[in-house]
Enzyme design. Structure first.
Site, PDB file in Angstrom:
ATOM      1  N   CYS A   2      58.171   2.796   4.658  1.00  0.00           N
ATOM      2  CA  CYS A   2      59.593   2.652   3.778  1.00  0.00           C
ATOM      3  C   CYS A   2      59.224   2.129   2.427  1.00  0.00           C
ATOM      4  O   CYS A   2      58.358   1.071   2.280  1.00  0.00           O
ATOM      5  CB  CYS A   2      60.476   1.857   4.357  1.00  0.00           C
ATOM      6  SG  CYS A   2      60.765   2.372   6.236  1.00  0.00           S
ATOM      7  N   ARG A  27      54.875   7.384  -0.002  1.00  0.00           N
ATOM      8  CA  ARG A  27      54.724   6.441   1.419  1.00  0.00           C
ATOM      9  C   ARG A  27      55.537   7.173   2.400  1.00  0.00           C
ATOM     10  O   ARG A  27      55.129   6.720   3.652  1.00  0.00           O
ATOM     11  CB  ARG A  27      55.647   4.960   0.910  1.00  0.00           C
ATOM     12  CG  ARG A  27      55.051   4.307   0.160  1.00  0.00           C
ATOM     13  CD  ARG A  27      55.824   3.006  -0.303  1.00  0.00           C
ATOM     14  NE  ARG A  27      55.992   1.912   0.577  1.00  0.00           N
ATOM     15  CZ  ARG A  27      55.123   0.954   0.984  1.00  0.00           C
ATOM     16  NH1 ARG A  27      54.281   0.900   0.018  1.00  0.00           N
ATOM     17  NH2 ARG A  27      55.365   0.128   1.879  1.00  0.00           N
ATOM     18  N   TRP A  75      61.913   5.528   6.717  1.00  0.00           N
ATOM     19  CA  TRP A  75      61.206   6.241   7.700  1.00  0.00           C
ATOM     20  C   TRP A  75      62.008   5.899   9.028  1.00  0.00           C
ATOM     21  O   TRP A  75      61.634   4.686   9.406  1.00  0.00           O
ATOM     22  CB  TRP A  75      59.775   6.126   7.835  1.00  0.00           C
ATOM     23  CG  TRP A  75      59.032   6.953   8.824  1.00  0.00           C
ATOM     24  CD1 TRP A  75      59.045   6.976  10.084  1.00  0.00           C
ATOM     25  CD2 TRP A  75      58.509   8.347   8.505  1.00  0.00           C
ATOM     26  NE1 TRP A  75      58.553   7.609  10.848  1.00  0.00           N
ATOM     27  CE2 TRP A  75      57.683   8.588   9.768  1.00  0.00           C
ATOM     28  CE3 TRP A  75      58.142   8.729   7.506  1.00  0.00           C
ATOM     29  CZ2 TRP A  75      57.170   9.797   9.917  1.00  0.00           C
ATOM     30  CZ3 TRP A  75      57.141   9.995   7.526  1.00  0.00           C
ATOM     31  CH2 TRP A  75      56.902  10.492   8.798  1.00  0.00           C
ATOM     32  N   ASN A  99      62.029  -3.520   5.428  1.00  0.00           N
ATOM     33  CA  ASN A  99      60.709  -2.801   5.766  1.00  0.00           C
ATOM     34  C   ASN A  99      60.463  -3.586   7.033  1.00  0.00           C
ATOM     35  O   ASN A  99      60.289  -4.793   7.033  1.00  0.00           O
ATOM     36  CB  ASN A  99      59.704  -2.658   4.596  1.00  0.00           C
ATOM     37  CG  ASN A  99      59.900  -1.529   3.796  1.00  0.00           C
ATOM     38  OD1 ASN A  99      61.010  -1.042   3.954  1.00  0.00           O
ATOM     39  ND2 ASN A  99      59.226  -1.687   2.765  1.00  0.00           N
ATOM     40  N   GLY A 100      59.952  -2.952   7.913  1.00  0.00           N
ATOM     41  CA  GLY A 100      59.086  -3.697   9.191  1.00  0.00           C
ATOM     42  C   GLY A 100      60.144  -3.338  10.321  1.00  0.00           C
ATOM     43  O   GLY A 100      60.840  -2.352  10.393  1.00  0.00           O
ATOM     44  N   GLU A 483      33.008   9.213  15.839  1.00  0.00           N
ATOM     45  CA  GLU A 483      33.739   9.165  14.756  1.00  0.00           C
ATOM     46  C   GLU A 483      33.053   8.403  13.755  1.00  0.00           C
ATOM     47  O   GLU A 483      33.041   8.826  12.447  1.00  0.00           O
ATOM     48  CB  GLU A 483      35.154   8.251  14.973  1.00  0.00           C
ATOM     49  CG  GLU A 483      35.894   7.883  13.923  1.00  0.00           C
ATOM     50  CD  GLU A 483      36.674   8.948  13.088  1.00  0.00           C
ATOM     51  OE1 GLU A 483      37.142   8.696  12.019  1.00  0.00           O
ATOM     52  OE2 GLU A 483      36.440  10.083  13.503  1.00  0.00           O
ATOM     53  N   LYS A 487      32.516  10.072  10.215  1.00  0.00           N
ATOM     54  CA  LYS A 487      32.566   9.677   8.917  1.00  0.00           C
ATOM     55  C   LYS A 487      31.672   9.465   7.784  1.00  0.00           C
ATOM     56  O   LYS A 487      31.782   9.859   6.615  1.00  0.00           O
ATOM     57  CB  LYS A 487      33.248   8.100   9.028  1.00  0.00           C
ATOM     58  CG  LYS A 487      34.680   7.876   9.594  1.00  0.00           C
ATOM     59  CD  LYS A 487      35.702   8.317   8.380  1.00  0.00           C
ATOM     60  CE  LYS A 487      37.175   8.496   8.945  1.00  0.00           C
ATOM     61  NZ  LYS A 487      37.063   9.537   9.891  1.00  0.00           N
ATOM     62  N   GLU A 490      30.791  12.881   6.509  1.00  0.00           N
ATOM     63  CA  GLU A 490      31.601  13.584   5.823  1.00  0.00           C
ATOM     64  C   GLU A 490      31.679  13.201   4.218  1.00  0.00           C
ATOM     65  O   GLU A 490      31.866  13.952   3.310  1.00  0.00           O
ATOM     66  CB  GLU A 490      33.201  13.335   6.242  1.00  0.00           C
ATOM     67  CG  GLU A 490      33.754  14.226   7.466  1.00  0.00           C
ATOM     68  CD  GLU A 490      35.151  13.683   7.833  1.00  0.00           C
ATOM     69  OE1 GLU A 490      35.614  14.711   8.225  1.00  0.00           O
ATOM     70  OE2 GLU A 490      35.431  12.709   7.816  1.00  0.00           O
ATOM     71  N   HIS A 506      17.699  11.400  26.670  1.00  0.00           N
ATOM     72  CA  HIS A 506      17.604  12.904  26.845  1.00  0.00           C
ATOM     73  C   HIS A 506      17.605  13.689  25.792  1.00  0.00           C
ATOM     74  O   HIS A 506      18.235  14.952  25.680  1.00  0.00           O
ATOM     75  CB  HIS A 506      18.862  13.376  27.973  1.00  0.00           C
ATOM     76  CG  HIS A 506      18.931  12.645  29.343  1.00  0.00           C
ATOM     77  ND1 HIS A 506      17.989  12.957  30.364  1.00  0.00           N
ATOM     78  CD2 HIS A 506      19.466  11.619  29.764  1.00  0.00           C
ATOM     79  CE1 HIS A 506      18.309  12.244  31.527  1.00  0.00           C
ATOM     80  NE2 HIS A 506      19.241  11.316  31.077  1.00  0.00           N
ATOM     81  N   LYS A 605      41.755  18.818   3.755  1.00  0.00           N
ATOM     82  CA  LYS A 605      42.734  17.738   4.258  1.00  0.00           C
ATOM     83  C   LYS A 605      43.302  18.457   5.470  1.00  0.00           C
ATOM     84  O   LYS A 605      43.373  18.194   6.792  1.00  0.00           O
ATOM     85  CB  LYS A 605      43.844  17.199   3.437  1.00  0.00           C
ATOM     86  CG  LYS A 605      44.581  16.077   4.208  1.00  0.00           C
ATOM     87  CD  LYS A 605      43.717  14.745   4.527  1.00  0.00           C
ATOM     88  CE  LYS A 605      44.337  13.699   5.222  1.00  0.00           C
ATOM     89  NZ  LYS A 605      43.402  12.821   5.766  1.00  0.00           N
TER      90      LYS A 605
END
Length: 610
Positions: A2, A27, A75, A99-100, A483, A487, A490, A506, A605
């Site tokens: 928000c 945002r 949001w 917010n929150g 991951e 990263k 990429e 192995h 993206k």
């Protein structure tokens, strides 16, 4: 998520507030609103669902007058997107934007209703306005009333308050969510992020947790929640407009790493509360026949979403006891998958537009499977195609490589696993509460992990010229190794592989020599000693070991060249902690090598072609 903006000064407030909100659109939001005080001191509010152009059109037909006001983009957390749930929320002379999350929302709401308050929305924000109204009615001034109320609130929140009782003053209060004060000439500002005010002033002060500000056109008085004055000078913002949207960081990727504590809060908001055993979602995610109608779960995904799905598999199988299969979306529909109307198909995609995942969902529909979309993008193609939606709410990600979307997917899987297990009767209320409790500590623990950045940057420079990396992990942290390798390859263009530590002998062990860094994720879990044994095999081949752990031991220190410490949490959430250092390691290696961090070559993206 928000966005917040407030203004007090000699100019018309409404266009300033709307312009500030437009600069906070990145945002993410689903409704917006503005409140001002007119010349007679009377408050007027305009709110609209959807994009800011809807609010702008409303203001064109019904303009707002006044030289002081507040604006907000929301949001949805507590309550669906609607005009009635949009901010600002008003009670008597008071309007509040927020917010929150207020964690003791249920108790406060019940107490207010018992005292005769009439609540018009489903939000936790409206409660704050009513609580402040009560304090004003006892004779307190606005700042004192806000100070009294914030002591009653539990959770992470930032608020700005406008009141007809103090027509020249805004009061802002902050805990975990960002808040910035802007200092102008005969006018002052408050906002959730610097881009909202940069057009008007470059003198800004970032509020800290537990601080409250009384903002007038002529001055800003900063104090603690207890009322003790704080003397801290504003600083000059030197960023250009593009850097401002990056929050002053060199790259969007680094900004988005920093946004992960707030992204975690936003994903948790309204779904779980501290001290409560219950996970609730905006809509029922399960088939109409209930959880017992599910014989198996199939997850279809690609890229980092495929990796987060592997972590979700660990969580759901252990907690809910339902078999889970994770499949690449691109392979799923070409292999005649054995699914039926007792299969729950979870389509996982950050953008919600991944072409292969959409095609996999078509296969699920043909077999009558109940489909859930786990995505960050509201009303995306994948969300529309699914029967139910679980949104991660982490806000826009500009950098091509994902950080906060990946982390909040793990969080969403965790909440879903607890919810499903409870619905199946596999968790007692006490069990569920114990599982949820560490989730509320994660935002501060992420910050603690990020605080290791200087140490991680030194490691990045130490190994930044390597041609190959090997990442190792076991159990639920094996996907973290995948991951970490993803990263690195990429954004730095270094060849990297992720492997199960037990599988290393192995094949990958043949690659290890004194030129290869080996990153091992080794938390304090049931396979700690076994992973340590795997590391000794690496050591004997002269591999350079970088350990990520919450448990330093003399044996680990003996074999590791470098150790990155992370906070301890439960076994299901440890992948969150171990992922953060790997994000920073990849980032700083990429910066060291001079690659295009935010837009790596050949990558997009959103992969919208098969």
């Amino acid at each position: 998520m928000c966005g917040i903006i407030g203004y007090v000064g000699p100019r018309d407030a409404s266009p300033i507030l709307l312009g500030g909100l437009q600069r906070l659109e990145y945002r993410g939001y689903d409704s917006a609103g503005i409140a001002t005080l007119g010349a007679g001191g009377a408050m007027d509010i305009r709110r609209a669902v959807g994009k800011l152009e809807n609010l702008s059109h409303l203001l064109g037909t019904a303009p707002l007058a006044g030289h002081i006001g507040i604006g907000h983009t929301r949001w949805a957390t507590h309550g669906r997107p609607s005009e009635g749930n949009a901010h600002p929320h008003k009670a008597g002379p008071v309007a509040v934007i927020h917010n929150g999350i207020v964690e003791n929302y249920v108790d406060l709401r019940a107490a207010l209703l018992k005292r005769g308050h009439k609540l018009k929305s489903e939000t936790d924000t409206e409660l704050i306005a009513h609580l402040i109204e009560e304090r004003l009615n006892t004779g307190l001034g606005l700042a004192a009333a806000v100070r009294a109320v914030v002591s009653e609130l539990r959770g992470s929140f930032s608020i700005v308050v406008l009141s007809e009782t103090a027509p020249g003053t805004l009061v802002a209060a902050k805990t975990a969510t960002p808040m910035v004060l802007g200092f102008g000439a005969g006018e002052n500002f408050v906002a959730s992020d610097i881009p909202a005010i940069l057009e008007h002033t470059r003198r800004a002060l970032v509020m800290e947790d537990g601080e409250l500000a009384e903002v007038t056109a002529d001055a800003i008085h900063l104090m603690t929640f207890a009322g003790a004055p704080i003397d801290r000078a504003p600083r000059q913002i030197e960023w250009d407009a593009v850097a401002a949207t990056r929050g002053g960081f060199q790259h969007y990727l680094r900004k988005e790493i920093a946004e992960q504590p707030q992204a975690w809060i936003d994903t948790l908001s309204g779904r779980a509360s501290a001290g409560s055993p219950t996970v609730t979602f905006e809509h029922d995610l399960l088939p109409p026949a209930g959880p017992h109608a599910i014989s198996r779960i199939v997850m279809v995904s690609a890229g980092a979403s495929w990796i987060s799905s592997l972590i979700g598999k660990f969580m759901i199988e252990e907690l809910a006891g339902i078999p889970v299969e994770v499949d690449y979306s691109a392979e799923f529909r070409y292999r005649s998958p054995a699914i039926d109307d007792r299969t729950l198909l979870i389509a996982v995609s950050q953008s919600g537009e991944t072409a292969d995942t959409l095609a996999a969902m078509d296969e699920g529909r043909r077999h009558g499977s109940h489909m859930v979309a786990l995505t960050n993008t509201v009303d995306s193609s994948i969300a529309r195609k699914a029967h139910a939606q679980l949104y991660t709410r982490c806000g826009p990600e500009i950098s091509v490589t994902t950080t906060k979307c990946f982390l909040t997917q793990i969080e969403a899987f965790y909440l879903f696993a607890i919810h499903l297990a409870a619905r199946l009767g596999r968790l007692t209320e006490r069990d569920a509460e114990e599982l949820l409790r560490p989730a509320f500590a994660i935002p501060q623990q992420i910050k603690a992990a990020i605080a290791q950045e200087r140490h991680i940057e030194k490691i990045a420079r130490k190994y930044g010229k390597a041609r190959d990396f090997l990442y190792l992990g076991r159990g639920i942290n094996y996907p973290v190794a995948l991951e970490g390798a993803l990263k690195l390859k990429e954004i730095s263009y270094i060849h990297a592989e992720g492997y199960s530590a037990g599988e290393m002998k192995h094949g990958p062990i043949a690659l290890i020599d004194d030129e290869m860094p080996v990153v091992v994720i080794i938390p304090n879990d049931t396979v700690f000693e076994k992973t340590l044994s795997n590391l000794k095999e690496v050591e004997s081949r002269n591999g350079r070991i970088i350990a990520v752990t919450d448990r330093r031991t003399p044996e680990l220190e003996e074999v590791a060249w470098d150790i990155i410490d992370v906070p301890a949490t439960n076994r299901f959430l440890m992948p969150v902690m171990t992922t953060i250092p790997l994000q920073l390691l990849a980032y700083h290696i990429a910066v060291y090598r001079g690659t295009d961090v935010d837009q790596p070559r050949n990558l997009a993206k959103s992969v919208t072609v098969e």
